[in-house]
Design a protein around this motif. Structure first.
Motif, PDB file in Angstrom:
ATOM      1  N   GLY A 151      66.813  24.330  60.660  1.00 20.12           N
ATOM      2  CA  GLY A 151      65.546  25.030  60.951  1.00 20.12           C
ATOM      3  C   GLY A 151      65.506  25.835  62.323  1.00 20.12           C
ATOM      4  N   ALA A 152      66.131  25.024  63.251  1.00 19.58           N
ATOM      5  CA  ALA A 152      66.026  25.707  64.625  1.00 19.58           C
ATOM      6  C   ALA A 152      66.876  27.144  64.726  1.00 19.58           C
ATOM      7  CB  ALA A 152      66.385  24.682  65.381  1.00 19.58           C
ATOM      8  N   ILE A 153      67.924  26.999  63.938  1.00 20.44           N
ATOM      9  CA  ILE A 153      68.962  28.217  64.172  1.00 20.44           C
ATOM     10  C   ILE A 153      68.330  29.510  63.321  1.00 20.44           C
ATOM     11  CG2 ILE A 153      71.199  26.999  64.626  1.00 20.44           C
ATOM     12  CD1 ILE A 153      71.990  27.283  61.742  1.00 20.44           C
ATOM     13  N   GLU A 154      67.512  29.098  62.300  1.00 20.75           N
ATOM     14  CA  GLU A 154      66.815  29.861  61.380  1.00 20.75           C
ATOM     15  C   GLU A 154      66.040  30.764  62.111  1.00 20.75           C
ATOM     16  OE1 GLU A 154      65.894  27.687  57.772  1.00 20.75           O
ATOM     17  OE2 GLU A 154      67.877  28.042  56.785  1.00 20.75           O
ATOM     18  N   SER A 155      64.972  29.587  62.932  1.00 22.17           N
ATOM     19  CA  SER A 155      64.030  30.300  63.602  1.00 22.17           C
ATOM     20  C   SER A 155      64.537  31.075  64.882  1.00 22.17           C
ATOM     21  CB  SER A 155      63.045  29.151  64.254  1.00 22.17           C
ATOM     22  OG  SER A 155      62.454  28.268  63.110  1.00 22.17           O
ATOM     23  N   LEU A 156      65.728  30.630  65.425  1.00 18.57           N
ATOM     24  CA  LEU A 156      66.083  31.354  66.357  1.00 18.57           C
ATOM     25  C   LEU A 156      66.620  32.618  66.050  1.00 18.57           C
ATOM     26  CD1 LEU A 156      67.312  31.461  69.519  1.00 18.57           C
ATOM     27  CD2 LEU A 156      69.203  30.439  68.825  1.00 18.57           C
ATOM     28  N   GLY A 157      67.315  32.957  64.724  1.00 15.98           N
ATOM     29  CA  GLY A 157      67.760  34.172  64.184  1.00 15.98           C
ATOM     30  C   GLY A 157      66.572  34.874  63.915  1.00 15.98           C
ATOM     31  N   GLY A 158      65.341  34.460  63.537  1.00 15.17           N
ATOM     32  CA  GLY A 158      64.351  35.358  63.408  1.00 15.17           C
ATOM     33  C   GLY A 158      63.719  36.014  64.694  1.00 15.17           C
ATOM     34  N   ILE A 159      63.697  35.041  65.630  1.00 19.69           N
ATOM     35  CA  ILE A 159      63.126  35.511  66.890  1.00 19.69           C
ATOM     36  C   ILE A 159      63.903  36.572  67.476  1.00 19.69           C
ATOM     37  CG2 ILE A 159      62.738  34.709  69.147  1.00 19.69           C
ATOM     38  CD1 ILE A 159      62.162  31.866  68.135  1.00 19.69           C
ATOM     39  N   LEU A 160      65.422  36.510  67.468  1.00 22.96           N
ATOM     40  CA  LEU A 160      66.111  37.523  67.790  1.00 22.96           C
ATOM     41  C   LEU A 160      66.440  38.568  67.071  1.00 22.96           C
ATOM     42  CD1 LEU A 160      68.902  35.213  69.584  1.00 22.96           C
ATOM     43  CD2 LEU A 160      66.938  36.289  70.768  1.00 22.96           C
ATOM     44  N   ASN A 161      66.074  38.394  65.738  1.00 18.28           N
ATOM     45  CA  ASN A 161      66.102  39.535  64.712  1.00 18.28           C
ATOM     46  C   ASN A 161      67.448  39.908  64.437  1.00 18.28           C
ATOM     47  OD1 ASN A 161      64.946  41.527  63.005  1.00 18.28           O
ATOM     48  ND2 ASN A 161      65.038  43.244  64.331  1.00 18.28           N
TER      49      ASN A 161
END
Length: 589
Positions: A363-373
């Motif tokens: 969940g953390a890496i998916e959210s991080l990818g979304g934040i950095l686009n």
């Protein structure tokens, strides 16, 4: 996607195995199918659970291998999984085999615990899936039956003789009749018959008590208590002595738990449960688990495998060289139901832990990818430097895959081209060496690079990647606060601060990455510095070469202790007096 559709339409309808690959060409999942076209197409149509959707989102290509039968495809699938170790396959078989208790076939036999089975070298009892239980049972038998303990026969009596756990065959003669009596007793005990042993111990306890030897009587009483405790753990009895494994399973929320009850000599010796996400048909996952559970080369397979109803017994029966049974009634059916219940309990108890772990990693890496686009950064590589005023400069790289550290991918770099405390140049050298090798050896590239630093470090890394290696990989920086803790994530050409909640899982992930790369850098630098400091102290002393340095350090333990000694201490270990004087003069100066 068009290429995938074209390949899907051309798939054969025969049984076989398929290999799913990600954008780097790495095999991420291996499966088998009765009908390759229908099975592989099913991944790209219809509704799926979250885990299968995540797998499908990463698939950019696939390969397939046709087999002549479903059983053959099962064997092939196992070999492919062992070869590629795909991320989305769960290998459920330990590298280690189960331990056995062995009575060695020697003139003076021994009782040992071993994982290596050589049938002609002794008698084996087990297997014991719980290694602790095997060692505790051996300790108890050592106290009752004083067989030889030494690997090689000594020339004098040892401690085991004096504490009553060895008859001392190294000094005193021990007859084969004595050994046979002890081996028969051990065999009865390990086969579950403890009545005679307990009876003999009670007689000895009574006699010791009558002779006022209360300490010995207490020891016999404790031994009886240990035996009772051991046998209390094996109350689940069967009517016959057939070695059998009973399999059960349970499913919930896209996960599957399989429980195995191992019955040996009429006793339930262990309950084992494994849990993993379902990537295939439930029955297929179950067949695959059983196939991976056994080593077919072993001559210690059970006589029977019991499974629950509703499964295709013939598929397992064709693969395993044992009888596969689906019991309909009685105690055997109850054992399979107990295996099902254990699997259900395993799922219930571990779900909360699994969900929390997924939130802090996937969940953390998916959210991080979304934040950095950017695409979900499955592989993150982070760099950090360490030196003291430019002395012994080092750089390190740590790798996180699916939000978890992958320590086999960590790398260390002793900086070769930089003189003095130049942090940017040191990081540039490490990044250059890392990704030059990645390109040369066709290793997987990271989805995100993180540097411990600000815009200067970020621009340095980008320059190496883009200008020298023509690589377009996202680069982020991690800034620390005055307490040297992770404070901000920097990203973009201007190294802007990325808005992020400090209590979010993605922020906690960044903290773990920064703490880990810093720990790894400091540890490597300390080791490097300690080696060079030792070398520099002893360097240049006439008569002291590498072997003599090693000898000195091995004997004295440290430079400080060496400095406190006199010349005589050196000559005692073969160092000539003139060289010893030169060493002490150098150290004390």
């Amino acid at each position: 996607m068009e290429d995938l559709k074209l390949k899907l339409s051309a798939l054969p309808t025969e049984p076989g195995c398929y290999l799913m690959k990600d954008r780097h060409g790495i095999v991420i999942y291996v499966g088998k199918a009765k009908n390759l076209r229908n099975r592989v197409k099913s991944y790209f149509s219809g509704a799926h659970d979250e885990k299968t959707m995540r797998l499908v989102a990463e698939i950019t290509d696939f390969d397939f291998i046709v087999t002549s039968s479903e059983v053959e495809s099962l064997l092939l699938e196992l070999n492919l999984i062992k070869k590629h170790y795909p991320r989305y396959n769960i290998l459920l078989k330990d590298d280690k085999s189960y331990p056995f208790i062995k009575i060695t076939k020697e003139e003076h036999p021994r009782l040992i615990v071993t994982r290596t089975v050589k049938p002609k070298t002794g008698t084996y009892f087990g297997p014991y899936p719980n290694a602790y239980s095997a060692h505790e049972t051996k300790k108890l038998l050592d106290r009752i039956y004083p067989l030889r303990k030494c690997n090689t026969m000594p020339d004098k009596l040892c401690l085991y003789y004096h504490i009553g756990q060895c008859l001392g065959p190294c000094v005193y003669g021990v007859t084969q009749a004595q050994y046979k009596e002890m081996i028969d007793g051990i065999t009865r005990f390990l086969n579950g018959d403890t009545k005679q042993i307990v009876g003999e111990l009670k007689e000895k306890m009574q006699k010791a008590s009558e002779d006022l030897e209360f300490e010995k009587a207490k020891e016999y009483r404790d031994l009886i208590g240990h035996i009772d405790a051991t046998m209390d753990k094996q109350k689940m009895m069967s009517k016959d002595m057939t070695a059998r494994d009973c399999f059960g399973f349970s499913m919930s929320k896209g996960w599957m738990a399989i429980s195995v009850l191992l019955v040996r000599n009429g006793n339930l010796i262990e309950k084992k449960a494994e849990m993993f996400p379902i990537q295939d048909d439930v029955q297929e996952e179950f067949y695959r688990y059983i196939a991976q559970f056994y080593d077919l080369k072993s001559n210690l397979l059970p006589k029977e495998v019991h499974i629950t109803g509703g499964l295709d017994r013939e598929i397992i029966d064709d693969y395993l060289p044992v009888d596969v049974v689906q019991p309909k009634r009685g105690q055997k059916k109850e054992m399979v139901e107990l295996a099902n219940k254990n699997a259900e309990i395993a799922l219930k108890n571990k779900f909360e832990i699994i969900e929390k772990d997924e939130a802090r990693t996937i969940g953390a890496i998916e959210s991080l990818g979304g934040i950095l686009n950017i695409e979900t950064p499955i592989r993150i590589e982070a760099f950090d430097n360490s030196n003291i005023q430019g002395v012994d400069p080092v750089s390190v790289m740590v790798s996180f895959i699916d939000g978890k550290p992958s320590k086999k991918d960590y790398r260390k770099y002793k900086i070769r081209t930089v003189e003095g405390p130049d942090d940017y140049a040191s990081m540039a050298e490490a990044v250059r060496r890392r990704y030059t090798r990645v390109l040369k050896e066709h290793l997987p590239l990271p989805d995100l690079i993180i540097v411990d630093g600000g815009i200067g470090h970020m621009n340095t890394v980008k320059s190496v990647l883009m200008d020298e290696l023509s690589l377009d990989i996202p680069v982020a920086g991690l800034a620390k606060n005055e307490k040297h803790k992770t404070a901000e994530l920097l990203y973009g050409d201007a190294a802007e601060i990325v808005p992020m909640k400090k209590n979010s899982q993605e922020f906690y992930l960044l903290q773990r990455i920064q703490d880990e790369v810093h720990r790894f850098a400091i540890s490597f630098h300390r080791n490097t510095r300690s080696k060079t400091s030792v070398t520099s102290v002893l360097d240049g002393i006439e008569g002291v070469g590498p072997r003599r340095k090693q000898k000195l350090l091995s004997h004295f333990g440290s430079i400080r202790r060496m400095k406190e000694k006199d010349v005589g201490s050196f000559t005692e270990i073969g160092i000539p007096a003139p060289i010893a004087e030169r060493i002490l003069e150098k150290l004390r100066s």
